[in-house]
Structure formats: structure tokens, C-alpha cells
Design an enzyme around this catalytic site. Structure first.
Site, PDB file in Angstrom:
ATOM      1  N   ARG A 120       0.807  -1.245   0.000  1.00 47.77           N
ATOM      2  CA  ARG A 120       0.000   0.000   0.000  1.00 47.77           C
ATOM      3  C   ARG A 120       0.828   1.277   0.000  1.00 47.77           C
ATOM      4  O   ARG A 120       0.340   2.349   0.332  1.00 47.77           O
ATOM      5  CB  ARG A 120      -0.993   0.028   1.160  1.00 47.77           C
ATOM      6  N   LYS A 142       3.466  11.384 -11.493  1.00 44.79           N
ATOM      7  CA  LYS A 142       2.662  10.521 -12.366  1.00 44.79           C
ATOM      8  C   LYS A 142       3.434   9.220 -12.544  1.00 44.79           C
ATOM      9  O   LYS A 142       4.571   9.222 -13.034  1.00 44.79           O
ATOM     10  CB  LYS A 142       2.453  11.166 -13.727  1.00 44.79           C
ATOM     11  N   GLU A 184      10.460  18.091 -24.861  1.00 47.10           N
ATOM     12  CA  GLU A 184       9.735  18.433 -23.621  1.00 47.10           C
ATOM     13  C   GLU A 184      10.245  19.764 -23.057  1.00 47.10           C
ATOM     14  O   GLU A 184       9.503  20.507 -22.426  1.00 47.10           O
ATOM     15  CB  GLU A 184       9.873  17.319 -22.580  1.00 47.10           C
ATOM     16  N   LYS A 226       7.596  23.003 -13.940  1.00 46.14           N
ATOM     17  CA  LYS A 226       6.735  21.858 -13.647  1.00 46.14           C
ATOM     18  C   LYS A 226       6.308  21.859 -12.179  1.00 46.14           C
ATOM     19  O   LYS A 226       5.147  21.582 -11.856  1.00 46.14           O
ATOM     20  CB  LYS A 226       7.435  20.543 -14.010  1.00 46.14           C
ATOM     21  N   GLU A 236      -4.188  16.886 -11.832  1.00 45.27           N
ATOM     22  CA  GLU A 236      -4.625  17.284 -13.178  1.00 45.27           C
ATOM     23  C   GLU A 236      -6.136  17.469 -13.306  1.00 45.27           C
ATOM     24  O   GLU A 236      -6.789  16.840 -14.136  1.00 45.27           O
ATOM     25  CB  GLU A 236      -4.112  16.275 -14.216  1.00 45.27           C
ATOM     26  N   ARG A 240      -2.677  21.591 -14.890  1.00 43.59           N
ATOM     27  CA  ARG A 240      -1.646  20.593 -15.217  1.00 43.59           C
ATOM     28  C   ARG A 240      -1.841  20.012 -16.616  1.00 43.59           C
ATOM     29  O   ARG A 240      -0.869  19.575 -17.253  1.00 43.59           O
ATOM     30  CB  ARG A 240      -1.619  19.477 -14.153  1.00 43.59           C
ATOM     31  N   ASN A 244       0.372  18.671 -21.201  1.00 44.83           N
ATOM     32  CA  ASN A 244       0.136  17.683 -22.254  1.00 44.83           C
ATOM     33  C   ASN A 244       0.180  18.293 -23.654  1.00 44.83           C
ATOM     34  O   ASN A 244      -0.214  17.645 -24.621  1.00 44.83           O
ATOM     35  CB  ASN A 244      -1.230  17.019 -22.057  1.00 44.83           C
ATOM     36  N   HIS A 247       0.924  16.188 -26.659  1.00 42.30           N
ATOM     37  CA  HIS A 247       0.820  14.776 -26.294  1.00 42.30           C
ATOM     38  C   HIS A 247      -0.416  14.098 -26.886  1.00 42.30           C
ATOM     39  O   HIS A 247      -0.426  12.879 -27.054  1.00 42.30           O
ATOM     40  CB  HIS A 247       0.820  14.609 -24.766  1.00 42.30           C
ATOM     41  N   HIS A 251       0.759  10.929 -28.547  1.00 40.09           N
ATOM     42  CA  HIS A 251       0.423   9.578 -28.085  1.00 40.09           C
ATOM     43  C   HIS A 251      -0.205   8.763 -29.223  1.00 40.09           C
ATOM     44  O   HIS A 251       0.017   7.549 -29.325  1.00 40.09           O
ATOM     45  CB  HIS A 251      -0.541   9.638 -26.894  1.00 40.09           C
ATOM     46  N   HIS A 264       9.205   8.898 -27.551  1.00 38.84           N
ATOM     47  CA  HIS A 264       8.133   9.726 -26.977  1.00 38.84           C
ATOM     48  C   HIS A 264       8.344  11.210 -27.320  1.00 38.84           C
ATOM     49  O   HIS A 264       7.434  11.887 -27.794  1.00 38.84           O
ATOM     50  CB  HIS A 264       8.096   9.504 -25.461  1.00 38.84           C
TER      51      HIS A 264
HETATM   52  P1  NAD Z   1      13.643   5.659 -21.554  1.00 38.06           P
HETATM   53  O1  NAD Z   1      13.473   5.498 -20.118  1.00 38.06           O
HETATM   54  O2  NAD Z   1      13.272   4.534 -22.438  1.00 38.06           O
HETATM   55  O3  NAD Z   1      15.164   6.070 -21.829  1.00 38.06           O
HETATM   56  C1  NAD Z   1      15.574   6.294 -23.155  1.00 38.06           C
HETATM   57  C2  NAD Z   1      16.783   5.390 -23.520  1.00 38.06           C
HETATM   58  O4  NAD Z   1      17.945   5.907 -22.918  1.00 38.06           O
HETATM   59  C3  NAD Z   1      16.639   3.970 -23.041  1.00 38.06           C
HETATM   60  O5  NAD Z   1      17.217   3.118 -23.986  1.00 38.06           O
HETATM   61  C4  NAD Z   1      17.464   3.971 -21.757  1.00 38.06           C
HETATM   62  O6  NAD Z   1      17.933   2.703 -21.401  1.00 38.06           O
HETATM   63  C5  NAD Z   1      18.588   4.878 -22.153  1.00 38.06           C
HETATM   64  N1  NAD Z   1      19.275   5.583 -21.084  1.00 38.06           N
HETATM   65  C6  NAD Z   1      18.733   6.118 -19.946  1.00 38.06           C
HETATM   66  N2  NAD Z   1      19.658   6.843 -19.309  1.00 38.06           N
HETATM   67  C7  NAD Z   1      20.796   6.742 -20.036  1.00 38.06           C
HETATM   68  C8  NAD Z   1      22.086   7.297 -19.878  1.00 38.06           C
HETATM   69  N3  NAD Z   1      22.364   8.156 -18.898  1.00 38.06           N
HETATM   70  N4  NAD Z   1      23.034   6.993 -20.795  1.00 38.06           N
HETATM   71  C9  NAD Z   1      22.735   6.169 -21.839  1.00 38.06           C
HETATM   72  N5  NAD Z   1      21.526   5.657 -22.059  1.00 38.06           N
HETATM   73  C10 NAD Z   1      20.559   5.946 -21.148  1.00 38.06           C
HETATM   74  O7  NAD Z   1      12.831   6.929 -22.104  1.00 38.06           O
HETATM   75  P2  NAD Z   1      12.667   8.433 -21.593  1.00 38.06           P
HETATM   76  O8  NAD Z   1      12.641   9.244 -22.815  1.00 38.06           O
HETATM   77  O9  NAD Z   1      13.591   8.753 -20.506  1.00 38.06           O
HETATM   78  O10 NAD Z   1      11.195   8.396 -20.957  1.00 38.06           O
HETATM   79  C11 NAD Z   1      10.077   8.063 -21.731  1.00 38.06           C
HETATM   80  C12 NAD Z   1       9.038   7.503 -20.831  1.00 38.06           C
HETATM   81  O11 NAD Z   1       8.662   8.492 -19.878  1.00 38.06           O
HETATM   82  C13 NAD Z   1       7.760   7.092 -21.528  1.00 38.06           C
HETATM   83  O12 NAD Z   1       7.334   5.855 -21.013  1.00 38.06           O
HETATM   84  C14 NAD Z   1       6.779   8.191 -21.159  1.00 38.06           C
HETATM   85  O13 NAD Z   1       5.447   7.738 -21.136  1.00 38.06           O
HETATM   86  C15 NAD Z   1       7.247   8.548 -19.792  1.00 38.06           C
HETATM   87  N6  NAD Z   1       6.878   9.901 -19.369  1.00 38.06           N
HETATM   88  C16 NAD Z   1       6.326  10.020 -18.131  1.00 38.06           C
HETATM   89  C17 NAD Z   1       6.000  11.265 -17.669  1.00 38.06           C
HETATM   90  C18 NAD Z   1       5.473  11.423 -16.267  1.00 38.06           C
HETATM   91  O14 NAD Z   1       5.036  12.533 -15.904  1.00 38.06           O
HETATM   92  N7  NAD Z   1       5.514  10.408 -15.453  1.00 38.06           N
HETATM   93  C19 NAD Z   1       6.215  12.405 -18.443  1.00 38.06           C
HETATM   94  C20 NAD Z   1       6.781  12.243 -19.701  1.00 38.06           C
HETATM   95  C21 NAD Z   1       7.113  10.966 -20.155  1.00 38.06           C
HETATM   96  N1  GLY Z   2       4.094  14.980 -18.256  1.00 40.57           N
HETATM   97  C1  GLY Z   2       2.830  15.562 -17.955  1.00 40.57           C
HETATM   98  C2  GLY Z   2       2.566  15.685 -16.502  1.00 40.57           C
HETATM   99  O1  GLY Z   2       3.367  15.333 -15.674  1.00 40.57           O
HETATM  100  O2  GLY Z   2       1.527  16.143 -16.145  1.00 40.57           O
END
Ligand code: NAD
Ligand code: GLY
Length: 356
Positions: A120, A142, A184, A226, A236, A240, A244, A247, A251, A264
Site C-alpha cells: 500500500r 505521475k 519536452e 513543472k 490534473e 496541469r 500535455n 501529447h 500519443h 516519446h
Molecule cells: P527511456 O526510459 O526509455 O530512456 C531512453 C533510452 O535511454 C533507453 O534506452 C534507456 O535505457 C537509455 N538511457 C537512460 N539513461 C541513459 C544514460 N544516462 N546513458 C545512456 N543511455 C541511457 O525513455 P525516456 O525518454 O527517458 O522516458 C520516456 C518515458 O517516460 C515514456 O514511457 C513516457 O510515457 C514517460 N513519461 C512520463 C512522464 C510522467 O510525468 N511520469 C512524463 C513524460 C514521459
Molecule cells: N508529463 C505531464 C505531466 O506530468 O503532467
């Protein structure tokens, strides 16, 4: 070291930004309440940063174990969520364990969701290692995994205890990933900060060269933006949603093309151009602003055009599942100037047909 506080009452936490923070075990120790730690990372990040982090934490006598997932968006799955749960149970982790997410947004999102659910809710710390995760996904709570029918469809709002951003980790990031994260970054300028947009226009070369002071400034600015938005609207229900921007279309592109084929950030870049075109078509945005948006996005080698194979109907089919929709109506974030944006639910099928 730069410290930004995300002010959420009892759930408030600091975001630390600097060079060399992965070596600062003392900083970690202040946010770990008991001696047990489980680090979640992946096969790409582990060989780069895991041993160093474990050695540093080891100096503080933490009892550390780790889960190393495979790389890629497809790993943000219910199967891996179950794998994390099984690991924690098998290794008799209790409620006083702290999970550490070491990696990009994929690792941060699934680890946060696991922390929200295990017994939990247990503590977790974000160590984001990509531009995208440092400026966006690690901040704001998120957390989620994907479902075959939609991205981030299973998740929770659950805040970390701290976000520790070591900009040195960006040195190993592939250029394509770096640029995807810049989408972003540009988003914050378009949606609410004209001066930051202009600053980005004037500092493209320095950002691309990886200059540390410039990167700290970029990340600081985005995290502050942010943090301000999330502090006003954690779950949101209002402002917030502006985060997006790009997005809704993005998406749809990711889902249609198969997750991982378009990154992404790349999909968000094209999504922001489409949102700007939508705004122009609705007489909400000047064409000259659209051109500046396209130009800044292009300077980071990001795509401006949707995949040729995607029809308007393809977009709409995916956008119907968008979490922003209310009462079955599609909602879009549109820029009304550089540095200003709003939510609209009056976009007609004709306008969508025109821009797609
Ligand atoms: P990711 O986590 O897949 O990382 C991108 C690539 O870089 C991967 O291959 C990873 O292994 C590699 N990598 C990571 N750090 C590295 C480093 N320092 N050196 C070398 N390689 C490295 O992708 P991302 O772009 O970081 O994140 C995308 C994800 O985030 C999606 O799933 C998206 O939905 C999510 N997201 C979430 C939010 C949120 O608010 N929670 C906001 C935006 C995106
Ligand atoms: N990445 C959008 C949010 O965190 O609201």
C-alpha cells in the site's frame, strides 16, 4: 547545487540538480529512512551507473539489492510490475524499504507505480538519467505502466521523497535520446514562458554541445516550471493538463507506429507542431509563431511531420482514449501565442481533417 522544492504539503520534496550528485551518498542518506534499499534500473543504465551508486551507498551501510529490467518502452508492463512485486516479496522487503529508480522515464514510471502499490505504498527516490526524465517524468508523481490498449493506462499519482538529478549522466545519452528530451524542454517555453523560448532560440549551440552550466539552467528552468504547475494542480483537474501540449497527437503517433519506433519526445515534437497548426487553423495563433516553433523544434533534429501513413481517422481512433477527454469530447492543448496556451474542446472534425 540547485534545489527546487515541490510544495505539496506533507508530500513536498526537493529536486536536486548538479554535476556529481551520484557520488553524493550523504544526500541520498537524508532521504532514506531505514537501511533497506532496492534499486530498479535497466540493462543499459546498470553497467554505466549501478556499481558506483551501490558502492557509494554501501559506505553508509545500506542493505542494497537490485532489479535490472530489459530496455525499452515495452518493459513498462504489468508483467514487469509483477516481477518487481515478486522480487520485493521474495527478498522480504518491508514497508520501510526505499525503492530507487535509476534510469529514464520508463524506469521512473514503473518504479514509482511499484512504490505506490507495494504493501500500500513505500518510499521511492527518482534518479532520472535522460533529458526527458530530468525535465519532466521524474517530477510530479505521475507513475504508470502501459496496457496493450493504451499508454500509461494503469497507474497512480504517487510522489517520490526526492528527485536527484546528476547532469553528468547525460554524457552517455545517445544524441537521438538527448534531442527527444529537448522536445519536452521546448514544450515549457511554448506553453507558458516566452522568455525561456527566446533563451532556447539563442542557446541552441551551447545546449547541443552539452555545456554543463547551460544544461543545469535548462533543467532548473523546466523543473521549476513543472513544480509550480504541479503544486497548483497535483492530480490534473485543471492547469496541469497544459503539460500535455503536443501529447494528444503524440500519443496517437506512438500508439499507431508501435511504441519505441518513434521516441516519446519525437512524437511530442510533431504533436506540438500539429497543435500549433490547429491553433492557426482556428485563428488563435499567428503563422509567424508557428514558424518559430517549427524552427526551434527542427534545430534539434526533431520531426515536424506526422507519419505519411497515418490518416485523420487513425489519429481520432487513438485520441478517443486520451485521458484528458471529458464526456466523450476530445480536448486539445493549443498554443495561443508563444508562452501562452489553453485547453479547447471545440475542435471540429473539419479542422482536424484540414491539418492532418
Ligand atoms: P527511456 O526510459 O526509455 O530512456 C531512453 C533510452 O535511454 C533507453 O534506452 C534507456 O535505457 C537509455 N538511457 C537512460 N539513461 C541513459 C544514460 N544516462 N546513458 C545512456 N543511455 C541511457 O525513455 P525516456 O525518454 O527517458 O522516458 C520516456 C518515458 O517516460 C515514456 O514511457 C513516457 O510515457 C514517460 N513519461 C512520463 C512522464 C510522467 O510525468 N511520469 C512524463 C513524460 C514521459
Ligand atoms: N508529463 C505531464 C505531466 O506530468 O503532467
Amino acid at each position: 547545487m540547485s534545489i527546487i522544492n515541490l510544495d505539496l504539503g506533507l508530500r513536498s520534496y526537493p529536486i536536486y540538480i548538479d554535476s556529481g550528485l551520484l557520488d553524493n551518498a550523504e544526500l541520498f542518506a537524508t532521504h532514506i529512512r531505514a537501511k533497506r534499499v532496492c534499486i530498479v534500473t535497466n540493462t543499459i543504465v546498470a553497467p554505466l551507473y549501478l556499481e558506483n551508486l551501490k558502492a557509494n551507498l554501501g559506505d553508509f551501510d545500506f542493505d542494497i539489492d537490485e532489479i535490472i529490467l530489459s530496455d525499452g518502452e515495452a518493459e513498462k508492463s504489468l508483467a514487469n510490475f509483477e516481477r518487481i512485486m515478486s522480487h520485493l516479496l521474495t527478498n522480504e522487503h518491508g514497508r520501510d524499504t526505499t525503492l530507487i529508480a535509476l534510469g529514464g522515464g520508463v524506469i521512473g514510471d514503473i518504479t514509482g507505480f511499484a512504490a505506490a502499490c507495494y504493501q500500500r505504498g513505500i518510499d521511492f527516490i527518482q534518479i532520472p538519467t535522460t533529458v526527458l526524465s530530468q525535465v519532466d517524468s521524474s517530477v510530479g508523481g505521475k507513475t504508470a505502466v502501459n496496457h496493450p490498449l493504451g499508454k500509461n493506462m494503469i497507474g497512480a499519482f504517487y510522489q517520490p521523497k526526492a528527485v536527484i538529478i546528476d547532469i553528468d549522466s547525460l554524457a552517455t545519452l545517445p544524441v537521438r535520446e538527448f534531442n527527444a528530451g529537448m522536445a519536452e524542454v521546448i514544450k515549457y517555453g511554448i506553453l507558458g514562458d516566452y522568455d525561456f523560448f527566446v533563451w532556447l532560440e539563442n542557446n541552441i549551440a551551447s545546449i547541443k554541445s552539452g555545456d554543463k552550466n547551460t544544461l543545469v539552467k535548462v533543467i532548473e528552468k523546466c523543473c521549476q516550471c513543472k513544480a509550480d504547475i504541479v503544486a497548483n494542480d497535483e492530480t490534473e483537474t485543471g492547469v496541469r493538463a497544459l503539460l500535455n501540449l503536443g501529447h494528444t497527437f503524440g500519443h496517437a503517433i506512438e500508439a499507431e507506429q508501435g511504441y519505441g519506433n518513434w521516441l516519446h519526445g519525437e512524437a511530442v515534437a510533431t504533436g506540438m507542431v500539429l497543435a500549433a497548426k490547429l491553433a492557426v487553423a482556428m485563428n488563435l495563433l499567428e503563422v509567424s509563431d508557428l514558424c518559430r516553433i517549427e524552427s526551434l523544434i527542427k534545430s534539434f533534429d526533431l520531426p515536424l511531420e506526422a507519419p505519411e501513413t497515418m490518416s485523420c481517422d487513425d489519429f481520432i481512433r487513438h485520441m478517443r482514449r486520451d485521458k484528458k477527454n471529458i464526456g466523450g469530447k476530445l480536448r486539445f492543448i493549443v498554443p495561443t501565442a508563444i508562452g501562452q496556451s489553453e485547453i479547447r474542446d471545440d475542435v471540429t472534425q473539419e479542422i482536424l481533417q484540414q491539418i492532418l
